[in-house]
Design an enzyme around this catalytic site. Structure first.
Site, PDB file in Angstrom:
ATOM      1  N   ARG A  12    -106.121 -12.381 -33.051  1.00 51.65           N
ATOM      2  CA  ARG A  12    -107.546 -12.050 -33.103  1.00 51.65           C
ATOM      3  C   ARG A  12    -107.719 -10.533 -33.050  1.00 51.65           C
ATOM      4  O   ARG A  12    -106.868  -9.814 -32.530  1.00 51.65           O
ATOM      5  CB  ARG A  12    -108.293 -12.680 -31.927  1.00 51.65           C
ATOM      6  N   ARG A  23    -106.620 -13.612 -40.032  1.00 53.06           N
ATOM      7  CA  ARG A  23    -106.194 -14.729 -39.176  1.00 53.06           C
ATOM      8  C   ARG A  23    -106.251 -16.032 -39.970  1.00 53.06           C
ATOM      9  O   ARG A  23    -105.328 -16.852 -39.907  1.00 53.06           O
ATOM     10  CB  ARG A  23    -107.116 -14.776 -37.955  1.00 53.06           C
ATOM     11  N   HIS A  58    -110.978 -11.341 -39.051  1.00 53.25           N
ATOM     12  CA  HIS A  58    -110.760 -12.775 -38.846  1.00 53.25           C
ATOM     13  C   HIS A  58    -110.266 -13.451 -40.126  1.00 53.25           C
ATOM     14  O   HIS A  58    -109.607 -14.485 -40.065  1.00 53.25           O
ATOM     15  CB  HIS A  58    -112.049 -13.437 -38.357  1.00 53.25           C
ATOM     16  N   HIS A  97    -105.201 -21.810 -30.145  1.00 56.43           N
ATOM     17  CA  HIS A  97    -106.324 -22.746 -30.053  1.00 56.43           C
ATOM     18  C   HIS A  97    -106.084 -23.728 -28.905  1.00 56.43           C
ATOM     19  O   HIS A  97    -105.001 -24.289 -28.782  1.00 56.43           O
ATOM     20  CB  HIS A  97    -106.479 -23.540 -31.350  1.00 56.43           C
ATOM     21  N   LYS A 135    -107.716 -15.471 -25.291  1.00 52.31           N
ATOM     22  CA  LYS A 135    -109.011 -15.826 -24.696  1.00 52.31           C
ATOM     23  C   LYS A 135    -108.800 -16.706 -23.471  1.00 52.31           C
ATOM     24  O   LYS A 135    -107.841 -17.461 -23.384  1.00 52.31           O
ATOM     25  CB  LYS A 135    -109.861 -16.575 -25.732  1.00 52.31           C
ATOM     26  N   TYR A 185    -108.378 -25.763 -40.997  1.00 59.11           N
ATOM     27  CA  TYR A 185    -107.516 -25.170 -42.020  1.00 59.11           C
ATOM     28  C   TYR A 185    -106.906 -26.218 -42.943  1.00 59.11           C
ATOM     29  O   TYR A 185    -106.518 -25.906 -44.062  1.00 59.11           O
ATOM     30  CB  TYR A 185    -106.418 -24.329 -41.363  1.00 59.11           C
TER      31      TYR A 185
END
Length: 309
Positions: free
Chosen positions: A151, A250, A247, A273, A175, A282
């Protein structure tokens, strides 16, 4: 003991701040979304308390957002805020009922992630062949984005001790205070080594070294917004038109991995994730790519095109 409506909200905000380690901007976003829902219910029949909100109240709030033509991403974010809030309240036994549990936001016309094709990426890298510090920095930075799927906040906050050039791995602080390892290839290693050994020292000059990998012209940490600005200028300069965002690199990483046979669980781990469902978007991208290639290359489709001529 939590005993009023403000306490319920404050307890949730404290949880996000102290246990989930969310940023100030993320905390502000959650608070804004929840207070907006509360005001809506107050203005439309009264608001007795968070514990009295039911499924129908949530549905009416979402319908109102749709009628105001709020963006789908905005609707999804507000629903996510409510869902996280009530999940917290029910787990802590602060309310007896979760009104968001069976409420589903329709995903019609869901926008697929935008990504770059390999020739476009090569085009950008080919434009970064100079030996000046900023060009070397940009090459190392975009190589890193593309080969790791990190990210923009993770690249901005990356420090030198997180990189192992020998093993070609990076310890990423992601995150929610979660860590993961990502790998990079030989070309990225060459770009990073050249930048770290030569160019970074020149950019740092006489500034105090806080060990951030990517620095601006003043020798200070390159912010997320600074990276976005640089990417826009570099990509447009390389002939990639339109607005671009880190992004998308990514997305490009994830799409390339899946197109070349990687399994979904591995890509989930590399992207950081929490839920596999987040990574599954995706598969829709790669399926669309597969369908396009099928239409283009399958012999009988080509025969139909010839017959139309």
């Amino acid at each position: 003991m939590v005993n009023n409506e403000d306490d319920l909200l404050q307890s949730f905000m404290a949880y996000l701040r102290n246990e989930r380690h969310y940023s100030k901007m993320t905390l502000k976003s959650y608070r804004t979304d929840l207070l907006e829902a509360k005001r809506f219910w107050q203005d439309n029949g009264g608001f007795k308390g968070w514990q009295d909100v039911d499924r129908r109240d949530v549905e009416i709030f979402l319908q109102n957002l749709a009628q105001k033509k709020s963006a789908r991403t905005t609707q999804a974010r507000k629903m996510s805020s409510l869902r996280s809030f009530y999940r917290f309240l029910t787990k802590r036994k602060l309310v007896n009922y979760n009104p968001t549990q069976t409420t589903v936001l329709r995903t019609k016309n869901h926008k697929l992630p935008q990504f770059f094709y390999a020739p476009e990426i090569k085009q950008v890298f080919a434009s970064l062949k100079g030996s000046d510090p900023l060009t070397r920095r940009n090459l190392a930075m975009f190589e890193l984005f593309y080969t790791t799927g990190m990210r923009v906040s993770e690249v901005s906050g990356l420090k030198t001790d997180q990189i192992d050039l020998n093993l070609k791995i990076i310890l990423v602080h992601g995150k929610g205070n979660t860590d993961r390892y990502v790998a990079f290839d030989d070309e990225t290693k060459v770009a990073l080594t050249g930048y770290l050994n030569e160019s970074r020292k020149k950019l740092l000059a006489n500034q105090d070294d806080h060990n951030y990998v990517f620095l601006n012209k003043q020798g200070k940490n390159l912010t997320s917004r600074g990276i976005e600005y640089i990417m826009q200028r570099v990509f447009n300069g390389a002939g990639i038109s339109g607005k671009v965002h880190p992004h998308e690199l990514r997305h490009s990483f994830a799409t390339a991995m899946l197109n070349n046979g990687a399994d979904l669980r591995s890509v989930q781990e590399l992207l950081g994730h929490v839920n596999l469902s987040t990574t599954q978007i995706y598969t829709h991208v790669t399926m669309k790519h597969l369908q396009n290639n099928y239409q283009k290359y399958f012999p009988r489709n080509n025969e139909k095109d010839e017959a139309k001529k």
